[in-house]
Design an enzyme around this catalytic site. Structure first.
Site, PDB file in Angstrom:
ATOM      1  N   GLU A   1      19.575  52.134  41.462  1.00 57.66           N
ATOM      2  CA  GLU A   1      18.480  51.444  40.769  1.00 57.66           C
ATOM      3  C   GLU A   1      18.938  50.006  40.491  1.00 57.66           C
ATOM      4  O   GLU A   1      20.042  49.806  39.977  1.00 57.66           O
ATOM      5  CB  GLU A   1      18.154  52.150  39.451  1.00 57.66           C
ATOM      6  CG  GLU A   1      17.535  53.527  39.633  1.00 57.66           C
ATOM      7  CD  GLU A   1      17.310  54.276  38.323  1.00 57.66           C
ATOM      8  OE1 GLU A   1      16.423  55.130  38.284  1.00 57.66           O
ATOM      9  OE2 GLU A   1      18.039  54.027  37.343  1.00 57.66           O
TER      10      GLU A   1
ATOM     11  N   SER B   1      23.827  53.011  31.897  1.00 52.36           N
ATOM     12  CA  SER B   1      22.759  53.998  32.079  1.00 52.36           C
ATOM     13  C   SER B   1      21.704  53.875  31.005  1.00 52.36           C
ATOM     14  O   SER B   1      20.577  54.313  31.190  1.00 52.36           O
ATOM     15  CB  SER B   1      23.324  55.416  31.988  1.00 52.36           C
ATOM     16  OG  SER B   1      24.230  55.654  33.000  1.00 52.36           O
TER      17      SER B   1
ATOM     18  N   HIS C   1      22.561  50.143  38.966  1.00 54.68           N
ATOM     19  CA  HIS C   1      22.856  51.470  38.418  1.00 54.68           C
ATOM     20  C   HIS C   1      23.075  52.501  39.530  1.00 54.68           C
ATOM     21  O   HIS C   1      22.125  52.948  40.167  1.00 54.68           O
ATOM     22  CB  HIS C   1      21.690  51.889  37.503  1.00 54.68           C
ATOM     23  CG  HIS C   1      21.911  53.176  36.798  1.00 54.68           C
ATOM     24  ND1 HIS C   1      20.958  54.158  36.696  1.00 54.68           N
ATOM     25  CD2 HIS C   1      22.998  53.653  36.145  1.00 54.68           C
ATOM     26  CE1 HIS C   1      21.447  55.178  36.006  1.00 54.68           C
ATOM     27  NE2 HIS C   1      22.674  54.904  35.668  1.00 54.68           N
TER      28      HIS C   1
ATOM     29  N   ASN D   1      16.383  58.584  34.910  1.00 56.68           N
ATOM     30  CA  ASN D   1      16.699  59.202  33.611  1.00 56.68           C
ATOM     31  C   ASN D   1      15.490  59.298  32.683  1.00 56.68           C
ATOM     32  O   ASN D   1      15.557  59.933  31.643  1.00 56.68           O
ATOM     33  CB  ASN D   1      17.857  58.471  32.920  1.00 56.68           C
ATOM     34  CG  ASN D   1      19.186  58.898  33.518  1.00 56.68           C
ATOM     35  OD1 ASN D   1      19.308  60.006  34.051  1.00 56.68           O
ATOM     36  ND2 ASN D   1      20.168  58.021  33.453  1.00 56.68           N
TER      37      ASN D   1
HETATM   38  N1  LIG Z   1      29.430  58.995  34.579  1.00 57.30           N
HETATM   39  C1  LIG Z   1      28.183  58.918  35.043  1.00 57.30           C
HETATM   40  O1  LIG Z   1      27.611  59.905  35.514  1.00 57.30           O
HETATM   41  C2  LIG Z   1      27.478  57.593  35.030  1.00 57.30           C
HETATM   42  C3  LIG Z   1      26.399  57.398  35.918  1.00 57.30           C
HETATM   43  C4  LIG Z   1      25.763  56.151  35.969  1.00 57.30           C
HETATM   44  C5  LIG Z   1      26.178  55.142  35.097  1.00 57.30           C
HETATM   45  N2  LIG Z   1      27.217  55.367  34.222  1.00 57.30           N
HETATM   46  C6  LIG Z   1      27.614  54.226  33.369  1.00 57.30           C
HETATM   47  O2  LIG Z   1      28.786  53.652  33.943  1.00 57.30           O
HETATM   48  C7  LIG Z   1      29.644  53.156  32.907  1.00 57.30           C
HETATM   49  C8  LIG Z   1      31.015  53.789  33.041  1.00 57.30           C
HETATM   50  O3  LIG Z   1      30.900  55.185  32.973  1.00 57.30           O
HETATM   51  P1  LIG Z   1      32.067  56.157  33.512  1.00 57.30           P
HETATM   52  O4  LIG Z   1      31.525  57.526  33.472  1.00 57.30           O
HETATM   53  O5  LIG Z   1      32.635  55.620  34.790  1.00 57.30           O
HETATM   54  O6  LIG Z   1      33.162  55.984  32.344  1.00 57.30           O
HETATM   55  P2  LIG Z   1      34.708  56.357  32.365  1.00 57.30           P
HETATM   56  O7  LIG Z   1      35.067  56.708  30.984  1.00 57.30           O
HETATM   57  O8  LIG Z   1      35.022  57.331  33.462  1.00 57.30           O
HETATM   58  O9  LIG Z   1      35.427  54.971  32.752  1.00 57.30           O
HETATM   59  C9  LIG Z   1      35.401  53.834  31.939  1.00 57.30           C
HETATM   60  C10 LIG Z   1      36.634  52.996  32.247  1.00 57.30           C
HETATM   61  O10 LIG Z   1      36.499  51.730  31.591  1.00 57.30           O
HETATM   62  C11 LIG Z   1      37.781  51.353  31.085  1.00 57.30           C
HETATM   63  N3  LIG Z   1      37.538  50.412  30.010  1.00 57.30           N
HETATM   64  C12 LIG Z   1      37.082  50.663  28.744  1.00 57.30           C
HETATM   65  N4  LIG Z   1      36.975  49.506  28.068  1.00 57.30           N
HETATM   66  C13 LIG Z   1      37.361  48.522  28.899  1.00 57.30           C
HETATM   67  C14 LIG Z   1      37.456  47.117  28.778  1.00 57.30           C
HETATM   68  N5  LIG Z   1      37.114  46.503  27.641  1.00 57.30           N
HETATM   69  N6  LIG Z   1      37.871  46.407  29.842  1.00 57.30           N
HETATM   70  C15 LIG Z   1      38.207  47.041  30.999  1.00 57.30           C
HETATM   71  N7  LIG Z   1      38.148  48.358  31.170  1.00 57.30           N
HETATM   72  C16 LIG Z   1      37.727  49.088  30.128  1.00 57.30           C
HETATM   73  C17 LIG Z   1      38.419  52.653  30.653  1.00 57.30           C
HETATM   74  O11 LIG Z   1      39.839  52.520  30.615  1.00 57.30           O
HETATM   75  C18 LIG Z   1      37.949  53.616  31.751  1.00 57.30           C
HETATM   76  O12 LIG Z   1      38.885  53.688  32.803  1.00 57.30           O
HETATM   77  C19 LIG Z   1      28.919  53.433  31.594  1.00 57.30           C
HETATM   78  O13 LIG Z   1      28.197  52.288  31.242  1.00 57.30           O
HETATM   79  C20 LIG Z   1      27.984  54.591  31.943  1.00 57.30           C
HETATM   80  O14 LIG Z   1      26.824  54.607  31.123  1.00 57.30           O
HETATM   81  C21 LIG Z   1      27.867  56.554  34.182  1.00 57.30           C
END
Ligand SMILES: NC(=O)c1ccc[n+]([C@@H]2O[C@H](COP(=O)([O-])OP(=O)(O)OC[C@H]3O[C@@H](n4cnc5c(N)ncnc54)[C@H](O)[C@@H]3O)[C@@H](O)[C@H]2O)c1
Length: 415
Positions: A167, A134, A155, A205
């Site tokens: 996106e 993000s 995204h 964003n």
């Molecule tokens: N949550 C949101 O609203 C949202 C929206 C758009 C984008 N994002 C982006 O998406 C990405 C993930 O966000 P999320 O909210 O799903 O996070 P989350 O914490 O729910 O999930 C992340 C997962 O990645 C795993 N992980 C961590 N390090 C790892 C590695 N080295 N190898 C493999 N797995 C690994 C963790 O165990 C976890 O299950 C981020 O980059 C975030 O900026 C989040």
């Protein structure tokens, strides 16, 4: 206006050949993206280093699909088909046969770079390597690859299966072919693609920041205060909902997103824009986050919540809205949003069409902001911005040069 072109999702979800998709990280976003790809007929491998995250993702999908059956949205065969399309793996090497990988792990550049450079040693030379980040620049992630031209930002919004917008962000290194292929794949997944420049906050964003920031500023100035020391959160929310048709007011939405998460996004965008005062975070939100008043998830934020996550009605909410005050609040937040959208167009972050679609399909705004500018009149937008600037003499309230030029030349956005 020049800029990237929005592509409508295709009606068909047929893939020309079965796509193999590797998803890295099975948290909130990774598991949602896996569901989207599997529903469209892709063979998905969902990878995580944490076994319990994989188990949780599998159990969550079972629950979601069962609910869809109850609602008559899918049948049992469709549920099995989607589930059979996803395998859960704990070794990055298992993604070696992927045509496309989408990374959705922790938002940390060093960790992402490490995973990307390892992944590149396993996958074929044609595999597209995408990130769902993000806030990080796609150029910085792509730089970890030997073939950075295969890297792109894809995204999704949360929850990925429900939110229509995706996106797509080419880095300066990304090849035209990878951009075209990625756009086609996401359209085939029945999503609306908006192509954005690799700049902080991409489209949504960035353009949405004043919805929170200006509402917080109005609150801090105390102009929305009611007698007896009531806070004014509800007054601001009601003004935007009643006069603007927004489904949620800014404070309800910040409580829904989480004040910790929303504050961090604002701070990241502010820093990434070299401290442009337009994106300046508010102390109010910082203090709420620090106090643990995170919103719905902690039971208390700008509002108090019951055990089912519903707002406990405050006395302020029961009072009739002061019409003049409501208009003043709504106009101020709206013109700041329009100004931000116009400036994103001015800086060629995306096409006018993509900017409007991004806000209606990514954050459910009732109208595209550029279409809204036409409706209110460009003269109105410029004079409202100038009124704010004349009152405060802060750079935060500078009118976009594009709006000013359009006023001089009598132009409209015509999105
Ligand atoms: N949550 C949101 O609203 C949202 C929206 C758009 C984008 N994002 C982006 O998406 C990405 C993930 O966000 P999320 O909210 O799903 O996070 P989350 O914490 O729910 O999930 C992340 C997962 O990645 C795993 N992980 C961590 N390090 C790892 C590695 N080295 N190898 C493999 N797995 C690994 C963790 O165990 C976890 O299950 C981020 O980059 C975030 O900026 C989040």
């Amino acid at each position: 206006m020049s800029g990237a072109k929005l592509q409508k999702s295709s009606i068909s979800n047929q893939q020309s050949s079965i796509m193999r998709v590797g998803i890295i990280g099975s948290g909130t976003m990774g598991s949602g993206i896996a569901q989207v790809a599997a529903t469209s007929g892709c063979k998905v491998k969902l990878y995580d280093t944490n076994q319990s995250a994989l188990d949780k993702a599998k159990a969550a999908l079972e629950k979601i699909l069962s609910r869809l059956i109850e609602k008559d949205r899918i049948d049992a065969d469709e549920k099995s088909r989607i589930q059979n399309n996803i395998s859960y793996v704990d070794d990055l090497k298992d993604l070696s046969d992927s045509d496309l990988t989408i990374e959705a792990i922790v938002e940390n550049l060093d960790i992402k770079k490490k995973v990307f450079s390892e992944l590149e040693t396993y996958v074929s030379k044609d595999c597209i390597i995408a990130s769902n980040t993000s806030s990080l620049s796609i150029a910085s992630i792509a730089a970890s690859l030997k073939k950075p031209e295969r890297c792109i930002g894809i995204h999704f919004f949360n929850p990925a299966p429900l939110m229509q917008l995706v996106e797509v962000i080419p880095a300066i290194q990304t090849s035209k072919e990878v951009l075209e292929k990625s756009t086609k794949i996401i359209s085939d997944w029945k999503k609306t693609v908006a192509v954005a420049k690799d700049t902080p906050g991409f489209i949504v964003n960035r353009v949405a920041r004043p919805f929170y920031g200006e509402a917080l500023r109005i609150y801090e100035e105390g102009i929305a205060d009611l007698p007896a020391g009531q806070a004014g959160f509800a007054t601001i929310d009601e003004s935007l909902k009643t006069l603007g048709g927004f489904k949620m007011g800014p404070f309800e939405l910040m409580d829904f997103i989480g004040n910790d998460v929303n504050y961090t996004v604002t701070e990241t965008v502010f820093t990434a824009f070299y401290f442009d005062p337009r994106y300046k975070p508010a102390f109010t939100q910082k203090r709420f986050a620090e106090a643990g008043y995170l919103g719905r998830k902690s039971g208390k934020g700008y509002y108090d919540y019951d055990d089912n996550g519903r707002i406990l009605i405050s006395t302020e909410l029961k009072k009739p809205l002061d019409e003049k005050l409501a208009q003043q609040i709504f106009d101020r937040v709206l013109v700041m949003l329009i100004n931000e959208a116009a400036d994103a167009l001015f800086m060629n972050i995306a096409s006018a069409e993509d900017i409007d679609h991004a806000m209606t399909k990514g954050v459910n705004y009732p109208k595209g902001l550029l279409a809204w500018a036409d409706e209110k009149g460009i003269d109105w937008c410029v004079s409202k911005m100038d009124e704010l600037y004349n009152e405060y003499h802060e750079d935060r309230y500078r009118c976009s040069p594009l709006l000013r030029k359009m006023k001089t030349n009598g132009l409209r956005f015509e999105v």
